[in-house]
Design a protein around this motif. Structure first.
Motif, PDB file in Angstrom:
ATOM      1  N   LEU A  20     -23.055  23.183  11.931  1.00 23.60           N
ATOM      2  CA  LEU A  20     -22.449  22.688  10.746  1.00 23.60           C
ATOM      3  C   LEU A  20     -21.222  21.663  10.941  1.00 23.60           C
ATOM      4  O   LEU A  20     -20.519  22.037  11.976  1.00 23.60           O
ATOM      5  N   ARG A  21     -21.034  20.744  10.582  1.00 23.15           N
ATOM      6  CA  ARG A  21     -19.954  19.603  10.513  1.00 23.15           C
ATOM      7  C   ARG A  21     -18.901  19.843   9.704  1.00 23.15           C
ATOM      8  O   ARG A  21     -18.690  19.178   8.960  1.00 23.15           O
ATOM      9  N   ARG A  22     -18.312  21.057   9.859  1.00 21.41           N
ATOM     10  CA  ARG A  22     -17.045  21.185   8.860  1.00 21.41           C
ATOM     11  C   ARG A  22     -15.923  20.107   9.373  1.00 21.41           C
ATOM     12  O   ARG A  22     -15.716  20.045  10.195  1.00 21.41           O
ATOM     13  N   GLY A  23     -15.311  19.794   8.097  1.00 21.90           N
ATOM     14  CA  GLY A  23     -14.099  19.052   8.347  1.00 21.90           C
ATOM     15  C   GLY A  23     -14.283  17.614   8.560  1.00 21.90           C
ATOM     16  O   GLY A  23     -13.563  16.746   8.770  1.00 21.90           O
ATOM     17  N   THR A  24     -15.648  17.241   8.720  1.00 18.78           N
ATOM     18  CA  THR A  24     -15.993  15.745   8.871  1.00 18.78           C
ATOM     19  C   THR A  24     -16.358  15.027   7.703  1.00 18.78           C
ATOM     20  O   THR A  24     -16.469  13.944   7.877  1.00 18.78           O
ATOM     21  N   GLY A  25     -16.603  15.557   6.553  1.00 20.27           N
ATOM     22  CA  GLY A  25     -16.951  15.023   5.332  1.00 20.27           C
ATOM     23  C   GLY A  25     -18.386  14.642   5.375  1.00 20.27           C
ATOM     24  O   GLY A  25     -18.850  14.098   4.520  1.00 20.27           O
ATOM     25  N   ALA A  27     -16.162  28.530  -1.299  1.00 22.57           N
ATOM     26  CA  ALA A  27     -15.036  27.730  -1.561  1.00 22.57           C
ATOM     27  C   ALA A  27     -14.559  26.611  -0.738  1.00 22.57           C
ATOM     28  O   ALA A  27     -13.902  25.706  -0.727  1.00 22.57           O
ATOM     29  N   SER A  28     -15.365  26.587   0.546  1.00 23.55           N
ATOM     30  CA  SER A  28     -15.079  25.447   1.389  1.00 23.55           C
ATOM     31  C   SER A  28     -16.085  24.214   1.408  1.00 23.55           C
ATOM     32  O   SER A  28     -15.997  23.342   2.041  1.00 23.55           O
ATOM     33  N   TYR A  29     -16.771  24.434   0.260  1.00 25.99           N
ATOM     34  CA  TYR A  29     -17.722  23.257   0.013  1.00 25.99           C
ATOM     35  C   TYR A  29     -17.616  22.859  -1.505  1.00 25.99           C
ATOM     36  O   TYR A  29     -16.961  23.440  -2.396  1.00 25.99           O
ATOM     37  N   LYS A  30     -18.596  21.755  -1.765  1.00 27.28           N
ATOM     38  CA  LYS A  30     -18.484  21.321  -3.048  1.00 27.28           C
ATOM     39  C   LYS A  30     -19.937  20.561  -3.460  1.00 27.28           C
ATOM     40  O   LYS A  30     -20.395  20.158  -2.423  1.00 27.28           O
ATOM     41  N   VAL A  31     -20.246  20.432  -4.581  1.00 28.16           N
ATOM     42  CA  VAL A  31     -21.838  20.057  -4.763  1.00 28.16           C
ATOM     43  C   VAL A  31     -21.497  18.153  -5.599  1.00 28.16           C
ATOM     44  O   VAL A  31     -20.565  18.378  -6.134  1.00 28.16           O
ATOM     45  N   ALA A  41     -14.643  16.032   2.166  1.00 24.56           N
ATOM     46  CA  ALA A  41     -15.218  14.800   1.745  1.00 24.56           C
ATOM     47  C   ALA A  41     -14.528  14.251   0.792  1.00 24.56           C
ATOM     48  O   ALA A  41     -14.321  14.629  -0.422  1.00 24.56           O
ATOM     49  N   ASP A  42     -14.315  12.939   0.756  1.00 23.01           N
ATOM     50  CA  ASP A  42     -13.940  12.179  -0.219  1.00 23.01           C
ATOM     51  C   ASP A  42     -15.106  11.389  -1.179  1.00 23.01           C
ATOM     52  O   ASP A  42     -15.121  11.029  -2.310  1.00 23.01           O
ATOM     53  N   LEU A  43     -16.247  10.913  -0.213  1.00 19.06           N
ATOM     54  CA  LEU A  43     -17.553  10.351  -0.884  1.00 19.06           C
ATOM     55  C   LEU A  43     -18.430  11.166  -0.266  1.00 19.06           C
ATOM     56  O   LEU A  43     -18.459  11.579   0.984  1.00 19.06           O
TER      57      LEU A  43
END
Length: 91
Positions: free
Chosen positions: A2-7, A35-39, A51-53
């Protein structure tokens, strides 16, 4: 894995060659902490909250509702991975 925090997304579409057990591990991680993710609202990829993009489609609209993330993770778990991502070599 898992690449957490990398976007980078942690959806099953992120890994070009993935075993079913790896895919299930990612889905479990998303379900344990939605809560640590978004779709991504454009392509449906599940990405890290920072992630911004979206790395798959360059979308910038996200749904960060925990229920939406969990539902999308379940959808991704039920479907076969067949998307072309930014990691696939198309040349």
């Amino acid at each position: 894995m898992l690449r957490r925090g990398t976007g980078f997304p942690v959806s099953p579409f992120f890994f070009p060659v993935m075993k079913k057990s790896d895919r299930q591990e990612i889905i479990n991680a998303i379900m344990n902490d939605p809560a640590s993710y978004k779709v991504c609202c454009i392509c449906g990829a599940v990405v890290d909250r920072s992630a911004d993009l979206c790395p798959d489609c360059a979308g910038y609209r996200f749904d960060d509702d925990k229920e939406a993330v969990s539902n999308r993770a379940l959808d991704l778990a039920a479907n076969r991975s067949n998307a072309v991502t930014h990691l696939d070599d198309l040349s």
